[in-house]
Design a protein around this motif. Structure first.
Motif, short mmCIF file in Angstrom:
data_model
loop_
_atom_site.label_atom_id
_atom_site.label_comp_id
_atom_site.label_asym_id
_atom_site.label_seq_id
_atom_site.Cartn_x
_atom_site.Cartn_y
_atom_site.Cartn_z
N LEU A 1 0.83 -1.20 0.00
CA LEU A 1 0.00 0.00 0.00
C LEU A 1 0.87 1.25 0.00
CD1 LEU A 1 -2.63 -1.03 2.73
CD2 LEU A 1 -2.82 -1.31 0.24
N ASP A 2 0.43 2.28 -0.72
CA ASP A 2 1.17 3.53 -0.73
C ASP A 2 0.78 4.37 0.49
OD1 ASP A 2 -1.26 4.77 -1.28
OD2 ASP A 2 -0.86 4.99 -3.43
N GLN A 3 1.29 5.59 0.56
CA GLN A 3 1.05 6.44 1.73
C GLN A 3 -0.41 6.82 1.90
OE1 GLN A 3 3.78 9.70 1.17
NE2 GLN A 3 5.50 8.59 2.10
N ARG A 4 -1.18 6.73 0.82
CA ARG A 4 -2.62 7.04 0.90
C ARG A 4 -3.46 5.79 1.17
NH1 ARG A 4 -4.16 9.11 -4.54
NH2 ARG A 4 -2.68 7.48 -5.15
N GLY A 5 -2.77 4.65 1.36
CA GLY A 5 -3.50 3.42 1.61
C GLY A 5 -4.05 2.76 0.37
N GLN A 6 -3.54 3.17 -0.79
CA GLN A 6 -3.99 2.59 -2.06
C GLN A 6 -3.07 1.46 -2.49
OE1 GLN A 6 -6.95 3.85 -3.73
NE2 GLN A 6 -7.04 4.68 -1.64
N LEU A 7 -3.66 0.46 -3.13
CA LEU A 7 -2.87 -0.67 -3.62
C LEU A 7 -1.84 -0.18 -4.64
CD1 LEU A 7 -2.62 -3.79 -3.54
CD2 LEU A 7 -4.16 -3.85 -5.51
N MET A 8 -0.59 -0.55 -4.42
CA MET A 8 0.47 -0.11 -5.33
C MET A 8 0.36 -0.77 -6.69
SD MET A 8 4.05 0.17 -3.26
CE MET A 8 4.24 1.18 -1.79
N THR A 9 0.68 -0.02 -7.71
CA THR A 9 0.76 -0.58 -9.05
C THR A 9 2.04 -1.41 -9.15
OG1 THR A 9 1.97 1.34 -9.90
CG2 THR A 9 -0.45 1.42 -10.01
N PHE A 10 2.11 -2.26 -10.15
CA PHE A 10 3.34 -3.05 -10.33
C PHE A 10 4.52 -2.16 -10.69
CE2 PHE A 10 0.10 -6.40 -11.31
CZ PHE A 10 0.39 -7.20 -10.23
#
Length: 358
Positions: free
Chosen positions: A138-147
């Motif tokens: 997860l990124d800093q915004r809590g979103q699933l990271m892209t590949f």
């Protein structure tokens, strides 16, 4: 140093975000999501692929834990540090002309990155963990990271559900020491994409062709069959296993030119015995009776008896290691889908079915 497993993490707090990608796949052990738009693109239009020359390297912040993590898990599992291919960029979700990048690596890289994500790393005397595994996906915004932004190896998982000429689904009982799904039932063939799955000339590559080469190779190895005995395979789905570092998985359906008896008569290859304990054949209900919300109805009553529960833990929700779209005539699912239609029963007006299996 302590690696604390987050066994109770069901990622429910991410459900609304994951549902925006597609159906959520859950089992007793894993959580994943079917990437609906990417699936549609894979099945309707070729997606170009490119093999990067630079291999994946563990980032420093992961490498410092790798020796301890690998050493502790290697004591109880059969592992081999073979060559793998990881996904280094994202699949297109529309008509855009995108080249998907594959990156070479080793299995231990995957083990110490994606398979570290379900753990938190603690040290005695510290009030906070050195590493929270969720931070790897997860990124800093809590979103699933892209590949493309991910720091993990993201080994490409490939799985195939193979059907025999007498309409039986072939399944593989994995050995108890298998890292992937120890003691559980897996697809007919499942494993990781490898550099040898990429054609030698390297020209005109598509991700679909490479995935099918890998899925068929795993099928041949685990079920001890030869290339001429595979009639046709079609790629039918793509998803991400959130509970495995959000790794990618591609699913295929394969039709064999063998009866179930011919498959079951084959001895398990010596090199596969640390990973495969038995090959099984299952007689499914007609496609018209399949229900994505009640996958047990696909199986005959005998297959849900106590003997199966001992093997799978939960009869069908833990049976096969993929979430797979099985195409039939109702949605123009292609040659394999129409042939499958004739093998296990007409689909009628039913829609394509998401088989939530693990």
């Amino acid at each position: 140093m302590r690696f604390q497993s987050r066994d109770g993490d069901d990622y429910r707090d991410l459900s609304s975000q994951l549902a925006s990608f597609g159906p959520i796949v859950e089992s007793a052990h894993d959580v994943g999501v079917v990437m609906t738009k990417e699936c549609a693109r894979l099945r309707s239009q070729a997606v170009r692929a490119e093999l990067e020359s630079s291999p994946y390297r563990l980032p420093r912040e992961l490498k410092i834990w790798s020796f301890d993590f690998l050493g502790r898990r290697a004591r109880v599992a059969a592992m081999y540090n073979g060559d793998i291919l990881g996904l280094a960029s994202d699949l297109p979700s529309g008509d855009e002309d995108v080249v998907v990048k594959l990156r070479p690596g080793r299995y231990f890289d995957f083990f110490c990155s994606n398979l570290l994500a379900p753990f938190d790393v603690w040290e005695t005397g510290r009030k906070l963990p050195h590493l929270r595994g969720r931070e790897l996906i997860l990124d800093q915004r809590g979103q699933l990271m892209t590949f493309r932004r991910s720091r993990l190896a993201n080994t490409v998982g490939v799985s195939s559900l193979a059907f025999t000429t007498d309409g039986q689904l072939i399944l593989v009982a994995q050995a108890k020491d298998n890292v992937g799904s120890p003691g559980l039932i897996a697809p007919s063939g499942s494993g990781a994409l490898e550099p040898r799955d990429v054609p030698q000339d390297g020209t005109g590559l598509t991700i679909g062709e490479i995935v099918l080469r890998g899925a068929e190779r795993e099928l041949r190895e685990e079920c001890h069959i030869s290339s001429p005995e595979v009639e046709i395979s079609e790629i039918v789905g793509h998803g991400r296993w959130i509970s495995r570092g959000a790794m990618p998985e591609f699913c295929a359906v394969t039709l064999l030119q063998l009866t179930s008896d011919q498959v079951l008569d084959r001895a398990i290859r010596l090199v596969e015995r640390p990973y495969v304990s038995e090959v099984l054949a299952v007689d499914l209900a007609p496609i018209a009776r399949w229900n994505p919300r009640k996958p047990l109805t696909m199986l005959p009553e005998a297959a849900t008896a106590s003997a199966w529960r001992c093997v799978t833990g939960s009869p069908w929700s833990t049976v096969v290691r993929c979430g797979c779209l099985l195409p039939g005539e109702a949605d123009g699912g292609g040659e394999a889908g129409r042939a499958l239609d004739g093998l296990v029963g007409g689909v009628g007006e039913a829609e394509s079915v998401i088989v939530t299996v693990r």
